[in-house]
Write a protein that holds these residues in place. Structure first.
Motif, PDB file in Angstrom:
ATOM      1  N   ARG A  55       0.831  -1.215   0.000  1.00  0.00           N
ATOM      2  CA  ARG A  55       0.000   0.000   0.000  1.00  0.00           C
ATOM      3  C   ARG A  55       0.861   1.259   0.000  1.00  0.00           C
ATOM      4  O   ARG A  55       0.526   2.260  -0.657  1.00  0.00           O
ATOM      5  N   ILE A  56       1.965   1.219   0.739  1.00  0.00           N
ATOM      6  CA  ILE A  56       2.879   2.368   0.759  1.00  0.00           C
ATOM      7  C   ILE A  56       3.418   2.632  -0.650  1.00  0.00           C
ATOM      8  O   ILE A  56       3.438   3.774  -1.127  1.00  0.00           O
ATOM      9  N   ILE A  57       3.841   1.554  -1.328  1.00  0.00           N
ATOM     10  CA  ILE A  57       4.384   1.702  -2.685  1.00  0.00           C
ATOM     11  C   ILE A  57       3.309   2.217  -3.636  1.00  0.00           C
ATOM     12  O   ILE A  57       3.567   3.096  -4.469  1.00  0.00           O
ATOM     13  N   GLU A  58       2.087   1.680  -3.511  1.00  0.00           N
ATOM     14  CA  GLU A  58       1.001   2.124  -4.393  1.00  0.00           C
ATOM     15  C   GLU A  58       0.712   3.609  -4.198  1.00  0.00           C
ATOM     16  O   GLU A  58       0.478   4.341  -5.180  1.00  0.00           O
ATOM     17  N   ARG A  59       0.728   4.063  -2.934  1.00  0.00           N
ATOM     18  CA  ARG A  59       0.488   5.487  -2.682  1.00  0.00           C
ATOM     19  C   ARG A  59       1.593   6.347  -3.278  1.00  0.00           C
ATOM     20  O   ARG A  59       1.329   7.411  -3.856  1.00  0.00           O
ATOM     21  N   ARG A  60       2.852   5.885  -3.155  1.00  0.00           N
ATOM     22  CA  ARG A  60       3.965   6.661  -3.717  1.00  0.00           C
ATOM     23  C   ARG A  60       3.876   6.696  -5.247  1.00  0.00           C
ATOM     24  O   ARG A  60       4.157   7.724  -5.869  1.00  0.00           O
ATOM     25  N   ILE A  61       3.487   5.579  -5.872  1.00  0.00           N
ATOM     26  CA  ILE A  61       3.346   5.555  -7.326  1.00  0.00           C
ATOM     27  C   ILE A  61       2.238   6.499  -7.759  1.00  0.00           C
ATOM     28  O   ILE A  61       2.378   7.264  -8.735  1.00  0.00           O
ATOM     29  N   ALA A  62       1.108   6.462  -7.026  1.00  0.00           N
ATOM     30  CA  ALA A  62      -0.008   7.351  -7.353  1.00  0.00           C
ATOM     31  C   ALA A  62       0.398   8.814  -7.213  1.00  0.00           C
ATOM     32  O   ALA A  62       0.026   9.657  -8.047  1.00  0.00           O
ATOM     33  N   GLU A  63       1.182   9.114  -6.174  1.00  0.00           N
ATOM     34  CA  GLU A  63       1.629  10.495  -5.981  1.00  0.00           C
ATOM     35  C   GLU A  63       2.571  10.925  -7.103  1.00  0.00           C
ATOM     36  O   GLU A  63       2.479  12.058  -7.602  1.00  0.00           O
ATOM     37  N   THR A  64       3.471  10.010  -7.509  1.00  0.00           N
ATOM     38  CA  THR A  64       4.385  10.325  -8.619  1.00  0.00           C
ATOM     39  C   THR A  64       3.608  10.561  -9.904  1.00  0.00           C
ATOM     40  O   THR A  64       3.895  11.504 -10.657  1.00  0.00           O
ATOM     41  N   ASP A  65       2.610   9.702 -10.171  1.00  0.00           N
ATOM     42  CA  ASP A  65       1.794   9.872 -11.376  1.00  0.00           C
ATOM     43  C   ASP A  65       1.025  11.196 -11.333  1.00  0.00           C
ATOM     44  O   ASP A  65       0.865  11.872 -12.353  1.00  0.00           O
ATOM     45  N   ARG A  66       0.537  11.556 -10.137  1.00  0.00           N
ATOM     46  CA  ARG A  66      -0.197  12.811 -10.006  1.00  0.00           C
ATOM     47  C   ARG A  66       0.699  14.012 -10.315  1.00  0.00           C
ATOM     48  O   ARG A  66       0.307  14.931 -11.040  1.00  0.00           O
ATOM     49  N   LEU A  67       1.918  13.979  -9.778  1.00  0.00           N
ATOM     50  CA  LEU A  67       2.849  15.073 -10.030  1.00  0.00           C
ATOM     51  C   LEU A  67       3.242  15.137 -11.505  1.00  0.00           C
ATOM     52  O   LEU A  67       3.376  16.222 -12.077  1.00  0.00           O
ATOM     53  N   LYS A  68       3.404  13.945 -12.109  1.00  0.00           N
ATOM     54  CA  LYS A  68       3.755  13.917 -13.533  1.00  0.00           C
ATOM     55  C   LYS A  68       2.617  14.486 -14.377  1.00  0.00           C
ATOM     56  O   LYS A  68       2.841  15.231 -15.332  1.00  0.00           O
ATOM     57  N   LEU A  69       1.377  14.133 -14.017  1.00  0.00           N
ATOM     58  CA  LEU A  69       0.224  14.648 -14.754  1.00  0.00           C
ATOM     59  C   LEU A  69       0.112  16.158 -14.600  1.00  0.00           C
ATOM     60  O   LEU A  69      -0.181  16.871 -15.568  1.00  0.00           O
TER      61      LEU A  69
END
Length: 639
Positions: free
Chosen positions: A384-398
């Protein structure tokens, strides 16, 4: 009745709230230990009262008996209290058994005192022996005692005699058995043949607990009608135990059973507290958004040992996407527990816990079943920690892509305004220059200068046209076209240049490619601009690969090169007009912005993948059915 006090839990503390407004914080583990202690103290007093009543009754029935075998009620109270006190010290099971067997060894005068505990999770055996000096041994065994199963521990649970006492299968009518299920004998050689015939004596002396000793007593440890273990007492002296001694030790066995339950409860509570503390510490480090994922995973690996039975020899390791995060000196040869890390259903790594020393076999190797559940919970928490970090990275990239798209739109509007402003004076300059050239009798030098004016004006007009194209201000005449044919026509102008530059031009064009709705000339310009860009990125030669394929409702065009690639900073500015990394005479910085304008005007997207010194790849997707001049369909990336 008015409320005197109430309990309130907050975090890992229990608050005792007394009216009006008095608050007393108590740690959760302390509160649970107090509850256990009060319960056990109540049970102990009830048990001792029953024993005391029974002993007084026996004394009243035989007032003249002053045998030294009889133990006083005071001794029973004193010994029981010492046992219970040790049970509440919070020591480990091995230390508890060491202390209790030593106390009983001194109190009874026996040569050996052994205590065997039996439950569904793990079994322990502690033994104190009087050899030259007092010694203690401790064993951990797999749970379960069944007839025919052997053990390598100091208490031989394969011995039929011990098994039958533990399982309560001894014949109570035997003169060697008490009403409470205890076995005792003054000389093992006196066991009659009929007792052997029942299978209740071990064959010969092999593995028998009586091999070196004459007097033997086996007392079951009963609590709430359940046998939770065995007290074993042995002496080399013949007839060392008397009937009244056995009755006394059966009373002690009741207290010992209560103490073992308390010790087991406290041990289980300590393990649960460790596990919860481990999960809490992991949760606390995971919410620190200011630290990188690598630091979070390293921190979790260092927290892992705290949740296991033997933290002093426990090591943790997390492997995620081929990166390893571990405590010091982690080795694959150790006994390990492993759990997969599944991120969105895909295995991305593993989480491991290992012992650096060989430990006794338990439920799963040397590990408890609860520790398997804990590892599973931690692996899910890490996922879950990794998924949240990936989602945050994708959000910043978007967000970055949106800002980039907005910036390009703003530049496009500015470019369109500039182009319109330049068109009128530029047209006047070009028109008058061409009129002058029509006059006869112009001096040669004058005519040459006018030609330069015309050439410069034509060049400026082309730049204005490209700016208008980038800003999508020019009308596009679209029709159904075969993209493969457009590519072949465009390559006719570039094959010779590629060959002279030592570049292999490779085609991988999908047969039966659907036609698309697009402007033929603009599609050729897109291809030419991308290939020229690739040629300039390979000064020492290389390879250009052109791929077409149908992907759902789109046609995909991919242009790959093996050139010098681009840095992240360059990728972020690729589509900004007049940005270039080339020399002044090699480009104006409008090639890729024009490509971007054409693609987006056709409702398509462009993605860029590039690695320094390895090359670049441009992927363009155009809708098969076309989309007209669709605004806001920009999706360029710089991965």
């Amino acid at each position: 009745m008015p409320q005197i006090f109430r309990l309130h839990t907050k975090g890992r503390r229990v608050w005792l709230i007394v009216n009006p407004g008095m608050h007393f914080p108590i740690p959760l583990e302390t509160f649970l230990t107090l509850i256990c202690f009060v319960y056990l103290l109540f049970t102990f007093h009830a048990t001792q009262s029953n024993i005391e009543v029974g002993m007084k009754k026996q004394s009243s029935n035989d007032p003249g008996d002053a045998s030294p075998e009889r133990r006083s009620v005071e001794e029973l109270h004193s010994l029981s209290l010492r046992i219970l006190q040790h049970a509440n010290l919070g020591s480990s099971i091995s230390d508890f058994l060491r202390q209790i067997t030593g106390i009983l060894l001194d109190f009874t005068g026996c040569d050996v005192i052994g205590i065997y505990t039996a439950d569904d999770l793990v079994n322990y055996y502690g033994e104190a022996a009087r050899v030259r000096e007092e010694s203690f041994t401790f064993d951990v065994m797999k749970p379960g005692v069944e007839e025919g199963n052997g053990s390598s521990s100091n208490v031989d649970v394969s011995d039929p005699l011990i098994q039958k006492v533990l399982l309560g299968k001894m014949e109570s009518s035997s003169r060697y058995m008490t009403k409470k299920g205890s076995f005792w004998i003054g000389d093992v050689k006196d066991i009659p043949d009929d007792f052997i015939a029942t299978g209740q004596k071990p064959p010969g002396d092999k593995a028998s607990p009586s091999t070196e000793y004459n007097s033997l007593t086996l007392i079951p440890l009963m609590t709430a009608g359940e046998n939770i273990g065995l007290l074993q007492m042995k002496s080399r002296q013949v007839n060392f135990f008397g009937e009244k001694d056995i009755e006394f030790y059966e009373g002690i066995a009741q207290t010992l059973g209560i103490a073992l339950v308390n010790e087991s409860t406290q041990a289980a509570l300590r393990e649960r507290v460790k596990e919860l503390s481990c999960l809490y510490d992991i949760a606390r480090i995971s919410v620190q958004s200011d630290i990188a994922l690598d630091e979070v995973l390293q921190g979790i690996a260092e927290i892992l040992p705290r949740g296991w039975q033997y933290p002093e020899v426990t090591h943790g390791r997390i492997i995620y996407d081929e990166h390893s995060y571990s405590t010091s000196d982690f080795q694959d040869k150790w006994q390990r527990q492993i759990e997969d890390i599944l991120v969105k259903g895909e295995k991305r790594g593993v989480i491991e816990v290992a012992y650096s020393m060989e430990m006794p076999e338990l439920g799963e190797g040397p590990f408890l079943e609860e520790e398997r559940n804990l590892l599973d919970a931690i692996s899910k928490q890490v996922a879950r920690i990794i998924e949240r970090r990936i989602a945050e990275t994708d959000r910043l990239k978007l967000q970055d892509q949106l800002r980039h798209a907005d910036r390009l739109a703003t530049i496009g509007q500015l470019a369109a305004g500039v182009a319109h402003e330049f068109n009128e004076p530029l047209g006047n300059i070009l028109g008058f220059a061409q009129l002058i050239l029509k006059h006869e009798g112009l001096h040669g030098d004058v005519k040459c200068d006018i030609d330069k004016i015309v050439t410069a004006s034509m060049h400026a007009r082309e730049i204005v046209r490209k700016l208008m194209l980038f800003a999508r201000q020019l009308p596009t005449d679209k029709s159904r076209i075969d993209l493969n044919q457009v590519i072949e026509e465009g390559l006719l102008f570039l094959e010779t240049r590629c060959s002279n530059s030592g570049i292999d031009l490779v085609r991988s064009l999908a047969p039966d490619l659907p036609e698309i709705t697009a402007n033929r000339a603009q599609m050729q310009q897109v291809l030419v601009n991308l290939i020229v860009n690739a040629i300039q990125a390979m000064p020492d030669g290389g390879k250009i690969l052109i791929i077409t394929k149908a992907t759902g409702d789109d046609i995909s065009i991919v242009v790959k090169d093996t050139g010098i690639g681009m840095s992240d900073d360059v990728k972020k500015q690729l589509f900004i007009p007049f940005f270039t990394t080339k020399d002044i005479d090699e480009g104006t910085g409008l090639g890729l912005p024009v490509v971007h304008g054409i693609v987006t005007s056709h409702g398509g997207t462009i993605k860029v993948h590039s690695t320094v010194d390895k090359g670049s790849s441009f992927e363009i997707r155009i809708p098969i059915e076309g989309s007209g001049n669709i605004e806001g369909n920009i999706n360029e990336t710089a991965d």
